[in-house]
Scaffold this motif. Structure first.
Motif, mmCIF file in Angstrom:
data_model
loop_
_atom_site.group_PDB
_atom_site.id
_atom_site.type_symbol
_atom_site.label_atom_id
_atom_site.label_comp_id
_atom_site.label_asym_id
_atom_site.label_seq_id
_atom_site.Cartn_x
_atom_site.Cartn_y
_atom_site.Cartn_z
ATOM 1 N N VAL A 42 0.778 -1.313 -0.114
ATOM 2 C CA VAL A 42 0.135 0.027 0.005
ATOM 3 C C VAL A 42 0.797 1.418 -0.105
ATOM 4 O O VAL A 42 1.671 1.371 0.805
ATOM 5 C CB VAL A 42 -0.816 0.004 1.274
ATOM 6 N N LEU A 43 0.688 2.056 -0.867
ATOM 7 C CA LEU A 43 1.484 3.370 -1.162
ATOM 8 C C LEU A 43 0.795 4.559 -0.317
ATOM 9 O O LEU A 43 1.207 5.369 0.138
ATOM 10 C CB LEU A 43 1.630 3.815 -2.705
ATOM 11 N N HIS A 44 -0.544 4.594 -0.408
ATOM 12 C CA HIS A 44 -1.413 5.615 -0.012
ATOM 13 C C HIS A 44 -2.935 5.249 0.228
ATOM 14 O O HIS A 44 -3.293 4.173 -0.457
ATOM 15 C CB HIS A 44 -1.144 6.810 -0.878
ATOM 16 N N ARG A 45 -3.521 5.926 1.106
ATOM 17 C CA ARG A 45 -4.789 5.416 1.319
ATOM 18 C C ARG A 45 -5.454 6.627 1.708
ATOM 19 O O ARG A 45 -5.334 7.410 2.594
ATOM 20 C CB ARG A 45 -4.900 4.421 2.421
ATOM 21 N N TYR A 46 -6.795 6.951 1.468
ATOM 22 C CA TYR A 46 -7.736 7.939 1.629
ATOM 23 C C TYR A 46 -9.267 7.364 1.684
ATOM 24 O O TYR A 46 -9.497 6.403 1.291
ATOM 25 C CB TYR A 46 -7.364 9.151 0.693
ATOM 26 N N VAL B 8 -4.423 -4.994 8.540
ATOM 27 C CA VAL B 8 -3.524 -5.307 7.269
ATOM 28 C C VAL B 8 -3.380 -4.128 6.323
ATOM 29 O O VAL B 8 -1.966 -4.364 5.934
ATOM 30 C CB VAL B 8 -4.259 -6.448 6.542
ATOM 31 N N LEU B 9 -4.045 -3.323 6.020
ATOM 32 C CA LEU B 9 -3.725 -2.337 4.943
ATOM 33 C C LEU B 9 -3.044 -1.200 5.377
ATOM 34 O O LEU B 9 -3.416 -0.027 5.468
ATOM 35 C CB LEU B 9 -5.016 -1.834 4.331
ATOM 36 N N LEU B 10 -1.854 -1.439 5.745
ATOM 37 C CA LEU B 10 -0.636 -0.522 6.386
ATOM 38 C C LEU B 10 0.374 -0.374 5.342
ATOM 39 O O LEU B 10 0.973 -1.162 4.645
ATOM 40 C CB LEU B 10 -0.109 -1.035 7.484
ATOM 41 N N PRO B 11 1.090 1.060 5.020
ATOM 42 C CA PRO B 11 2.095 1.230 4.477
ATOM 43 C C PRO B 11 3.503 0.348 4.731
ATOM 44 O O PRO B 11 3.610 0.138 5.875
ATOM 45 C CB PRO B 11 2.428 2.620 4.399
ATOM 46 N N LEU B 12 4.163 0.357 3.816
ATOM 47 C CA LEU B 12 5.786 -0.339 3.739
ATOM 48 C C LEU B 12 5.429 -2.073 4.637
ATOM 49 O O LEU B 12 6.458 -2.388 5.164
ATOM 50 C CB LEU B 12 6.436 0.553 4.812
ATOM 51 N N GLN B 13 4.392 -2.459 4.273
ATOM 52 C CA GLN B 13 4.223 -3.896 4.704
ATOM 53 C C GLN B 13 3.980 -4.785 3.552
ATOM 54 O O GLN B 13 2.978 -4.351 2.950
ATOM 55 C CB GLN B 13 3.188 -3.986 5.732
ATOM 56 N N PRO B 14 4.795 -6.005 3.329
ATOM 57 C CA PRO B 14 4.433 -6.830 2.344
ATOM 58 C C PRO B 14 3.078 -7.485 2.414
ATOM 59 O O PRO B 14 2.894 -8.132 3.465
ATOM 60 C CB PRO B 14 5.517 -7.543 2.365
ATOM 61 N N GLY C 220 10.630 6.346 12.957
ATOM 62 C CA GLY C 220 11.529 7.448 12.884
ATOM 63 C C GLY C 220 11.917 7.767 11.448
ATOM 64 O O GLY C 220 10.975 7.941 10.865
ATOM 65 N N ASP C 221 13.226 8.183 11.314
ATOM 66 C CA ASP C 221 13.717 8.533 9.875
ATOM 67 C C ASP C 221 13.526 7.491 8.904
ATOM 68 O O ASP C 221 13.379 7.823 7.808
ATOM 69 C CB ASP C 221 15.209 8.783 10.069
ATOM 70 N N ALA C 222 13.491 6.131 9.210
ATOM 71 C CA ALA C 222 13.381 5.066 8.470
ATOM 72 C C ALA C 222 11.966 5.416 8.108
ATOM 73 O O ALA C 222 11.658 5.016 6.717
ATOM 74 C CB ALA C 222 13.363 3.638 8.979
ATOM 75 N N LEU C 223 10.892 5.657 8.510
ATOM 76 C CA LEU C 223 9.489 5.727 8.333
ATOM 77 C C LEU C 223 9.125 6.909 7.393
ATOM 78 O O LEU C 223 8.396 6.423 6.398
ATOM 79 C CB LEU C 223 8.574 5.930 9.543
ATOM 80 N N LEU C 224 10.078 8.010 7.643
ATOM 81 C CA LEU C 224 9.750 9.058 6.681
ATOM 82 C C LEU C 224 10.418 8.572 5.342
ATOM 83 O O LEU C 224 9.921 9.161 4.277
ATOM 84 C CB LEU C 224 10.577 10.301 7.240
ATOM 85 N N ALA C 225 11.655 8.078 5.480
ATOM 86 C CA ALA C 225 12.312 7.595 4.232
ATOM 87 C C ALA C 225 11.120 6.693 3.318
ATOM 88 O O ALA C 225 11.393 6.631 2.266
ATOM 89 C CB ALA C 225 13.685 7.064 4.497
ATOM 90 N N GLY C 226 10.620 5.719 3.958
ATOM 91 C CA GLY C 226 9.582 4.974 3.406
ATOM 92 C C GLY C 226 8.399 5.692 2.683
ATOM 93 O O GLY C 226 8.057 5.310 1.531
ATOM 94 N N TYR C 227 7.834 6.662 3.342
ATOM 95 C CA TYR C 227 6.947 7.785 2.528
ATOM 96 C C TYR C 227 7.711 8.239 1.625
ATOM 97 O O TYR C 227 6.852 8.714 0.511
ATOM 98 C CB TYR C 227 6.322 8.797 3.879
ATOM 99 N N HIS C 228 8.866 8.818 1.661
ATOM 100 C CA HIS C 228 9.432 9.392 0.574
ATOM 101 C C HIS C 228 9.493 8.336 -0.652
ATOM 102 O O HIS C 228 9.316 8.886 -1.818
ATOM 103 C CB HIS C 228 11.162 9.590 0.791
ATOM 104 N N LEU C 229 9.773 7.186 -0.298
ATOM 105 C CA LEU C 229 9.899 6.222 -1.688
ATOM 106 C C LEU C 229 8.406 6.393 -2.081
ATOM 107 O O LEU C 229 8.128 6.178 -3.397
ATOM 108 C CB LEU C 229 10.284 4.696 -1.179
ATOM 109 N N ALA D 186 20.455 3.383 0.730
ATOM 110 C CA ALA D 186 19.223 2.523 0.254
ATOM 111 C C ALA D 186 18.503 3.620 -0.518
ATOM 112 O O ALA D 186 17.585 3.319 -1.650
ATOM 113 C CB ALA D 186 18.293 2.048 1.351
ATOM 114 N N LEU D 187 18.080 4.802 0.114
ATOM 115 C CA LEU D 187 17.224 5.790 -0.491
ATOM 116 C C LEU D 187 18.015 6.064 -1.971
ATOM 117 O O LEU D 187 17.372 6.208 -3.062
ATOM 118 C CB LEU D 187 17.205 7.188 0.162
ATOM 119 N N ARG D 188 19.184 6.338 -2.026
ATOM 120 C CA ARG D 188 19.996 6.569 -3.287
ATOM 121 C C ARG D 188 19.742 5.450 -4.479
ATOM 122 O O ARG D 188 19.626 5.756 -5.589
ATOM 123 C CB ARG D 188 21.447 6.942 -3.317
#
Length: 250
Positions: free
Chosen positions: A15-19, A55-61, A89-98, A137-139
């Protein structure tokens, strides 16, 4: 029969985004391995009794099933694959960036299985808690996404002249010119040796791991990729970066 009219089952997805769609349902932007970025309606997902709710959470397979022939198809089932925790933390923000990059740069219904595998690998790094691997990983994912979207020039030659790179020469990656030689000491640049190593890594059979290693040796890559991504996203700053800056100002 069109692919969209069939029921698709057991599809790897994130899931990338939900609204909100209604009082009880959600619209999901999902990145799937074999069908690319798709929009799904999760009916009743907001109800406390819904099986979708946890279940429908971001960054989860996930493994999902969906069907329908409209632009927004219907989610039939979703199962958490497991194996990793939610980044924090920073890793969560990085995931939202991806996720934001995928939403901005990938059209819907265009499959990119290799990029999906790289995204899954990047998310595993974010969830691992290895802080030193976060920026590489981001780069790595940014480079692979730009290549997959057709926005990355070859990194083993100057773009406009096709002249070979000199190992000790300095070259910058710019939005409208590609890879260009520079003598400006204040301009973000990498040596020809570094660019050649990155190109070799991109051509590797396991590109994410190879580019991850190469990007760790090239911190000057960050501002160059940022400008390139902003250019192709059509923005002066990504939303996730603005969020980081706002949090730092608190």
């Amino acid at each position: 029969m069109a692919t969209s009219s069939r029921r698709i089952g057991d599809e790897p997805a994130f899931v990338l985004h939900r609204y909100d769609w209604s009082e009880s349902s959600l619209i999901l932007e999902v990145f799937s391995r074999h069908h690319g970025r798709i929009a799904l309606v999760a009916k009743g997902a907001k109800k406390p009794s819904s099986n979708f709710r946890p279940v429908l959470l971001p960054l989860q397979p996930l493994r999902v099933a969906f069907g329908g022939d409209a632009e927004i198809r219907t989610l039939k089932s979703a199962e958490w694959v497991g194996g990793q925790v939610m980044p924090t933390g920073d890793a969560l923000l990085a995931g939202y960036h991806l996720n934001e990059l995928l939403l901005r740069l990938l059209p819907r219904d265009d499959a990119h299985p290799r990029l999906f595998d790289s995204y899954a690998a990047a998310v595993r790094v974010l969830a691992s808690g290895q802080g030193e691997a976060l920026e590489p990983a981001l780069r790595a994912f940014e480079l692979l996404l730009l290549r997959e979207a057709g926005f990355l020039p070859s990194l083993d030659a100057q773009t406009s002249t096709l002249a070979s790179l000199q190992a000790a020469g300095r070259y910058s990656l710019v939005p409208e010119g590609g890879l260009v030689e520079t003598s400006d000491p204040d301009r973000a640049a990498l040596t020809g040796e570094r660019w050649l190593a990155l190109q070799e890594a991109l051509d590797d059979p396991a590109p994410f791991e190879a580019v991850l290693h190469a990007a760790a040796q090239a911190p000057e890559l960050k501002p160059q990729l940022r400008h390139l991504l902003h250019y192709h996203c059509g923005v002066s700053a990504l939303r996730t970066r603005q969020l980081v800056l706002e949090l730092q100002a608190l």
